[in-house]
Design an enzyme around this catalytic site. Sequence first.
Site, PDB file in Angstrom:
ATOM      1  N   ARG A 185      62.996 111.598 -10.395  1.00 10.67           N
ATOM      2  CA  ARG A 185      62.684 111.180 -11.779  1.00 10.67           C
ATOM      3  C   ARG A 185      63.378 112.117 -12.767  1.00 10.67           C
ATOM      4  NH1 ARG A 185      57.011 108.726 -10.546  1.00 10.67           N
ATOM      5  NH2 ARG A 185      57.895 107.266  -9.046  1.00 10.67           N
ATOM      6  N   GLU A 197      45.061 103.490  -0.050  1.00  8.78           N
ATOM      7  CA  GLU A 197      46.138 102.788  -0.762  1.00  8.78           C
ATOM      8  C   GLU A 197      47.086 102.091   0.216  1.00  8.78           C
ATOM      9  OE1 GLU A 197      48.690 105.272  -3.187  1.00  8.78           O
ATOM     10  OE2 GLU A 197      49.688 103.544  -4.066  1.00  8.78           O
ATOM     11  N   LYS A 228      42.981 101.249  -3.634  1.00  9.14           N
ATOM     12  CA  LYS A 228      44.118 101.240  -4.574  1.00  9.14           C
ATOM     13  C   LYS A 228      45.166 100.258  -4.050  1.00  9.14           C
ATOM     14  CE  LYS A 228      47.527 104.310  -6.687  1.00  9.14           C
ATOM     15  NZ  LYS A 228      47.698 105.540  -7.434  1.00  9.14           N
ATOM     16  N   GLY A 240      53.435 100.151  -9.074  1.00  6.80           N
ATOM     17  CA  GLY A 240      54.406  99.675  -8.089  1.00  6.80           C
ATOM     18  C   GLY A 240      55.794  99.321  -8.579  1.00  6.80           C
ATOM     19  N   GLY A 241      56.148  99.717  -9.803  1.00  2.50           N
ATOM     20  CA  GLY A 241      57.487  99.385 -10.294  1.00  2.50           C
ATOM     21  C   GLY A 241      57.469  98.304 -11.367  1.00  2.50           C
ATOM     22  N   ARG A 260      53.969 105.562 -12.629  1.00  2.00           N
ATOM     23  CA  ARG A 260      55.099 105.229 -13.508  1.00  2.00           C
ATOM     24  C   ARG A 260      54.653 104.498 -14.775  1.00  2.00           C
ATOM     25  NH1 ARG A 260      58.390 102.642  -8.633  1.00  2.00           N
ATOM     26  NH2 ARG A 260      56.244 102.610  -7.857  1.00  2.00           N
TER      27      ARG A 260
HETATM   28  P1  13P Z   1      52.939 103.738  -9.302  1.00  2.01           P
HETATM   29  O1  13P Z   1      51.862 103.352 -10.277  1.00  2.01           O
HETATM   30  O2  13P Z   1      54.157 104.320  -9.930  1.00  2.01           O
HETATM   31  O3  13P Z   1      53.230 102.644  -8.316  1.00  2.01           O
HETATM   32  O4  13P Z   1      52.349 104.916  -8.431  1.00  2.01           O
HETATM   33  C1  13P Z   1      51.066 104.788  -7.944  1.00  2.01           C
HETATM   34  C2  13P Z   1      50.913 105.671  -6.797  1.00  2.01           C
HETATM   35  O5  13P Z   1      50.077 106.535  -6.810  1.00  2.01           O
HETATM   36  C3  13P Z   1      51.772 105.468  -5.624  1.00  2.01           C
HETATM   37  O6  13P Z   1      51.218 106.133  -4.529  1.00  2.01           O
END
Ligand code: 13P
Length: 342
Positions: A33, A177, A219, A262-263, A294
Amino acid sequence: MDKQILIDTVQKLLAGDKGLLAMDESVNTCNKRLASLGIPQTEEARRSFREWIITTPGLNESISGAILFDETIRQQTKDGTSFIEVLKKAGIIPGIKVDKGAKPMAGFPGEKITEGLDGLRERLKEYVQLGARFAKWRAVITIGENTPTNACIDSNMQRLANYASLCQEAGLVPIVEPEVLMEGNHTMAQTFEVTEKVLKALFNQLYLQNIFMEGILLKPNMVIAGKNAKTQNSAYEIAEATVNCLLQSVPAAVPGIAFLSGGQSSQQASERLNAIHKYFSRKLPWVVTFSFSRAIEYPAIEIWNGEDANVEKAQKALYHRAKLNATARRGEYDAEMENDIL
Ligand code: 13P
């Protein structure tokens, strides 16, 4: 297992209209990043990035918990206050990513298996001593021509349940997750089918391993077509598919669901979380919130751009983004609010 400790942490994390901030990028991901913005990839740059995030004035109005990385949980602000202290003072609960990353799965080209169970019991003890009250483990599932395989799904879900069990033993709330990735050209219907299968496999494993359902958070990904799919769906359609998919596969005993982004763009993530609450809140047996990385850090990180002089502006953007997501959690977000930033 002390169930009450787990329940207390879960209730605090889900309180009000708050959500979680996932600021737990690994050193590699954080460096990527920084590199994309031309910022030097040093430990000091990563520390400084994390310092202005956690010292953002008013962040605690929208954020109940922050997920840290191993490097970050040990760091301090420039004036020598530990990050954990800063968060606790602000009433933000510190959490910790404990998996060691998704690695290529031997024998299954294109698929990944998450590592990190070796020595986990001992590592969890240390994180509790450092002040963490919850943890995170991420499994990734790829939709492709011949994927995901049952082997990849089952192995990953078994490990998620192993991890959850060790966390609950240690008094840490496990965030589980299982991320079905957006990379690819699959349709929303395919994401629905795979996500449902993955979640059913996950809860099967969680039951087998006697996980205390009231003491976890899920998650998941939202149900969205692949990034390169020809047809992209509306926020309403995504919200409807996501809610229906979760209703098919997540027990009502689970207290909360906190989506990853997630992008998706920051605005899309807010719009879709909002649509879930605006149109379907009556159908939801769980608290539904956000655990974005993100979608909260951008565009603030771009505004910062590695310069101390930009910190105040970046913090305002971060505060605003977190606020918009809290607003979406009430189903009251409107795209016009994007311009409200002072
Ligand atoms: P993002 O919201 O950028 O997808 O990241 C969440 C996260 O914790 C990924 O493990």
